[in-house]
Design a protein around this motif. Sequence first.
Motif, PDB file in Angstrom:
ATOM      1  N   ASP A 218       0.817  -1.215   0.000  1.00 31.31           N
ATOM      2  CA  ASP A 218       0.000   0.000   0.000  1.00 31.31           C
ATOM      3  C   ASP A 218       0.851   1.266   0.000  1.00 31.31           C
ATOM      4  OD1 ASP A 218      -2.564  -1.232   0.068  1.00 31.31           O
ATOM      5  OD2 ASP A 218      -2.273  -1.663   2.195  1.00 31.31           O
ATOM      6  N   SER A 219       2.150   1.132   0.338  1.00 30.67           N
ATOM      7  CA  SER A 219       3.025   2.300   0.346  1.00 30.67           C
ATOM      8  C   SER A 219       2.960   3.023  -0.991  1.00 30.67           C
ATOM      9  CB  SER A 219       4.471   1.881   0.631  1.00 30.67           C
ATOM     10  OG  SER A 219       4.654   1.546   1.977  1.00 30.67           O
ATOM     11  N   GLY A 220       2.879   4.337  -0.940  1.00 35.04           N
ATOM     12  CA  GLY A 220       2.781   5.132  -2.155  1.00 35.04           C
ATOM     13  C   GLY A 220       1.362   5.393  -2.601  1.00 35.04           C
ATOM     14  N   GLY A 221       0.397   4.689  -1.989  1.00 33.31           N
ATOM     15  CA  GLY A 221      -1.004   4.879  -2.358  1.00 33.31           C
ATOM     16  C   GLY A 221      -1.568   6.159  -1.774  1.00 33.31           C
ATOM     17  N   PRO A 222      -2.694   6.621  -2.299  1.00 36.95           N
ATOM     18  CA  PRO A 222      -3.235   7.916  -1.915  1.00 36.95           C
ATOM     19  C   PRO A 222      -4.186   7.871  -0.728  1.00 36.95           C
ATOM     20  CG  PRO A 222      -4.530   7.036  -3.709  1.00 36.95           C
ATOM     21  CD  PRO A 222      -3.424   6.036  -3.450  1.00 36.95           C
ATOM     22  N   SER A 223      -4.332   9.026  -0.101  1.00 33.89           N
ATOM     23  CA  SER A 223      -5.417   9.295   0.838  1.00 33.89           C
ATOM     24  C   SER A 223      -6.167  10.505   0.299  1.00 33.89           C
ATOM     25  CB  SER A 223      -4.885   9.574   2.247  1.00 33.89           C
ATOM     26  OG  SER A 223      -5.944   9.845   3.139  1.00 33.89           O
ATOM     27  N   PHE A 224      -7.492  10.397   0.238  1.00 36.84           N
ATOM     28  CA  PHE A 224      -8.309  11.449  -0.350  1.00 36.84           C
ATOM     29  C   PHE A 224      -9.246  12.076   0.669  1.00 36.84           C
ATOM     30  CE2 PHE A 224      -7.798   8.574  -4.137  1.00 36.84           C
ATOM     31  CZ  PHE A 224      -7.054   9.451  -4.909  1.00 36.84           C
ATOM     32  N   ARG A 225      -9.457  13.381   0.504  1.00 33.95           N
ATOM     33  CA  ARG A 225     -10.573  14.071   1.152  1.00 33.95           C
ATOM     34  C   ARG A 225     -11.691  14.130   0.112  1.00 33.95           C
ATOM     35  NH1 ARG A 225      -8.472  19.276   2.394  1.00 33.95           N
ATOM     36  NH2 ARG A 225      -8.131  18.650   4.563  1.00 33.95           N
ATOM     37  N   GLU A 226     -12.856  13.595   0.471  1.00 34.00           N
ATOM     38  CA  GLU A 226     -13.979  13.596  -0.457  1.00 34.00           C
ATOM     39  C   GLU A 226     -15.169  14.310   0.176  1.00 34.00           C
ATOM     40  OE1 GLU A 226     -14.741   9.546  -1.624  1.00 34.00           O
ATOM     41  OE2 GLU A 226     -13.342   9.704  -3.293  1.00 34.00           O
ATOM     42  N   THR A 227     -15.686  15.291  -0.532  1.00 37.94           N
ATOM     43  CA  THR A 227     -16.858  16.027  -0.082  1.00 37.94           C
ATOM     44  C   THR A 227     -17.807  16.177  -1.268  1.00 37.94           C
ATOM     45  OG1 THR A 227     -16.083  18.248  -0.678  1.00 37.94           O
ATOM     46  CG2 THR A 227     -15.336  17.361   1.449  1.00 37.94           C
ATOM     47  N   ALA A 228     -18.923  16.838  -1.039  1.00 33.52           N
ATOM     48  CA  ALA A 228     -19.864  17.085  -2.124  1.00 33.52           C
ATOM     49  C   ALA A 228     -19.253  17.989  -3.191  1.00 33.52           C
ATOM     50  CB  ALA A 228     -21.140  17.722  -1.568  1.00 33.52           C
ATOM     51  N   GLU A 229     -18.203  18.726  -2.840  1.00 27.37           N
ATOM     52  CA  GLU A 229     -17.562  19.641  -3.788  1.00 27.37           C
ATOM     53  C   GLU A 229     -16.512  18.963  -4.637  1.00 27.37           C
ATOM     54  OE1 GLU A 229     -18.049  20.581  -0.476  1.00 27.37           O
ATOM     55  OE2 GLU A 229     -19.881  21.590  -1.175  1.00 27.37           O
ATOM     56  N   GLY A 230     -16.049  17.787  -4.239  1.00 22.13           N
ATOM     57  CA  GLY A 230     -15.036  17.124  -5.044  1.00 22.13           C
ATOM     58  C   GLY A 230     -14.099  16.251  -4.232  1.00 22.13           C
ATOM     59  N   ARG A 231     -12.984  15.870  -4.862  1.00 19.76           N
ATOM     60  CA  ARG A 231     -11.987  14.976  -4.274  1.00 19.76           C
ATOM     61  C   ARG A 231     -10.621  15.640  -4.321  1.00 19.76           C
ATOM     62  NH1 ARG A 231     -11.410   9.358  -7.291  1.00 19.76           N
ATOM     63  NH2 ARG A 231     -13.479   9.048  -6.374  1.00 19.76           N
ATOM     64  N   TRP A 232      -9.901  15.596  -3.200  1.00 14.00           N
ATOM     65  CA  TRP A 232      -8.569  16.181  -3.100  1.00 14.00           C
ATOM     66  C   TRP A 232      -7.582  15.140  -2.600  1.00 14.00           C
ATOM     67  CZ3 TRP A 232     -13.051  18.650  -2.127  1.00 14.00           C
ATOM     68  CH2 TRP A 232     -13.281  19.866  -2.786  1.00 14.00           C
ATOM     69  N   LEU A 233      -6.403  15.142  -3.185  1.00 17.32           N
ATOM     70  CA  LEU A 233      -5.333  14.231  -2.783  1.00 17.32           C
ATOM     71  C   LEU A 233      -4.587  14.852  -1.609  1.00 17.32           C
ATOM     72  CD1 LEU A 233      -3.530  11.735  -3.254  1.00 17.32           C
ATOM     73  CD2 LEU A 233      -2.264  13.108  -4.940  1.00 17.32           C
ATOM     74  N   VAL A 234      -4.802  14.323  -0.399  1.00 14.20           N
ATOM     75  CA  VAL A 234      -4.238  14.954   0.796  1.00 14.20           C
ATOM     76  C   VAL A 234      -3.020  14.235   1.353  1.00 14.20           C
ATOM     77  CG1 VAL A 234      -6.422  16.013   1.483  1.00 14.20           C
ATOM     78  CG2 VAL A 234      -5.862  13.708   2.298  1.00 14.20           C
ATOM     79  N   GLY A 235      -2.777  12.988   0.924  1.00 17.74           N
ATOM     80  CA  GLY A 235      -1.645  12.271   1.494  1.00 17.74           C
ATOM     81  C   GLY A 235      -1.205  11.109   0.632  1.00 17.74           C
ATOM     82  N   ILE A 236       0.062  10.682   0.864  1.00 18.68           N
ATOM     83  CA  ILE A 236       0.645   9.516   0.199  1.00 18.68           C
ATOM     84  C   ILE A 236       1.166   8.576   1.282  1.00 18.68           C
ATOM     85  CG2 ILE A 236       2.548   8.704  -1.248  1.00 18.68           C
ATOM     86  CD1 ILE A 236       0.355   9.999  -2.851  1.00 18.68           C
ATOM     87  N   SER A 237       0.780   7.317   1.191  1.00 22.66           N
ATOM     88  CA  SER A 237       1.109   6.345   2.229  1.00 22.66           C
ATOM     89  C   SER A 237       2.612   6.164   2.393  1.00 22.66           C
ATOM     90  CB  SER A 237       0.471   4.991   1.894  1.00 22.66           C
ATOM     91  OG  SER A 237       0.867   4.007   2.816  1.00 22.66           O
ATOM     92  N   GLY A 238       3.068   6.296   3.649  1.00 26.84           N
ATOM     93  CA  GLY A 238       4.484   6.136   3.945  1.00 26.84           C
ATOM     94  C   GLY A 238       4.829   4.852   4.657  1.00 26.84           C
ATOM     95  N   GLY A 239       3.824   4.177   5.263  1.00 28.87           N
ATOM     96  CA  GLY A 239       4.121   2.923   5.935  1.00 28.87           C
ATOM     97  C   GLY A 239       3.212   2.662   7.109  1.00 28.87           C
ATOM     98  N   PHE A 240       3.548   1.638   7.885  1.00 30.77           N
ATOM     99  CA  PHE A 240       2.731   1.253   9.023  1.00 30.77           C
ATOM    100  C   PHE A 240       3.590   0.587  10.081  1.00 30.77           C
ATOM    101  CE2 PHE A 240       2.874  -2.513   6.369  1.00 30.77           C
ATOM    102  CZ  PHE A 240       3.021  -3.550   7.274  1.00 30.77           C
ATOM    103  N   THR A 241       3.038   0.493  11.275  1.00 33.69           N
ATOM    104  CA  THR A 241       3.721  -0.170  12.379  1.00 33.69           C
ATOM    105  C   THR A 241       2.712  -0.478  13.459  1.00 33.69           C
ATOM    106  OG1 THR A 241       5.587  -0.006  13.914  1.00 33.69           O
ATOM    107  CG2 THR A 241       4.271   1.969  13.601  1.00 33.69           C
ATOM    108  N   LYS A 242       3.180  -1.107  14.524  1.00 34.47           N
ATOM    109  CA  LYS A 242       2.411  -1.198  15.756  1.00 34.47           C
ATOM    110  C   LYS A 242       2.971  -0.165  16.712  1.00 34.47           C
ATOM    111  CE  LYS A 242       0.433  -5.793  16.172  1.00 34.47           C
ATOM    112  NZ  LYS A 242       0.427  -7.029  16.972  1.00 34.47           N
ATOM    113  N   ALA A 243       2.091   0.605  17.311  1.00 28.98           N
ATOM    114  CA  ALA A 243       2.536   1.667  18.201  1.00 28.98           C
ATOM    115  C   ALA A 243       1.464   1.950  19.223  1.00 28.98           C
ATOM    116  CB  ALA A 243       2.859   2.935  17.411  1.00 28.98           C
ATOM    117  N   ARG A 244       1.897   2.352  20.394  1.00 32.58           N
ATOM    118  CA  ARG A 244       0.971   2.777  21.447  1.00 32.58           C
ATOM    119  C   ARG A 244      -0.092   1.721  21.730  1.00 32.58           C
ATOM    120  NH1 ARG A 244       0.214   8.849  18.896  1.00 32.58           N
ATOM    121  NH2 ARG A 244       2.421   9.308  18.748  1.00 32.58           N
TER     122      ARG A 244
END
Length: 271
Positions: A218-244
Amino acid sequence: MKVLLAALLFSGSGCSSTPESYFAVAKGVDDYTNRYRSTVLVYTPAGSCSGVLIAPRLVLSSAHCFCLPMDFASRAGTWVYTTRNAKCEQKASVRAFRYQQEDGKWVGVPESYEGTVVAHESFRSEVQDGKVKSHWADLAVIQLQEAVAGINPDGNMPEVEVKPNESLVVVGFGPSAEKAADLGMRRFGRNLVTEVITTRDIKEFRFTTGRVHVLSGDSGGPSFRETAEGRWLVGISGGFTKARGGHESWFTSTYYYRDWIERQKRDPSVN
């Protein structure tokens, strides 16, 4: 092909072996409706990642997919990789999938493209004893030799940073669960932002709770903000871990790098 494991292992982290883990984009929905066709599968000699088409001949992904050596997890001591001292992959293959039914089964029909990788000049990754400690400017683009046909790019940059508790969409080609063998299916889901980090060097947001997270692939994949007005690319996946005491996945914020991204879109090489 070996799956790229960059950014999976943070200091003190580990991975559960249970296939019932809630630690995957696939705990969302298989994208059989082709809602997120702009999310593509990226191949390099190092393995596979995800990416997102932001212009007809331009894919945005994570720099660590191209700039960390394949054996980084086995190296003892502290290593710092940058675009100046790392042997970043210069070429990548991209597969854009359209899902359709054949004989009552869903199948992915791929179209393949080749391109040249350009990593962010400020990319920096610190690895200690095989575990990634941090990524900075973890972005790269793939300049394609030809335009991707029939797909609308998702290159709208956000005008404001994401906020804690904001609901965002996550898309990627990782497996449905840890240790699962179904890598390569485009999946999506929603999660709530739990933390936004904006230090001098690190610009990212994180999901530390909730059902939908990211996995290898999934690294490199997008995160989107989606509203009635449209879709915006807000982030790119950097990785994952176990934490806290739970699961955590994090994304490079495109808001702080939007000028760099827009420059890549205006590059004559892709226009």
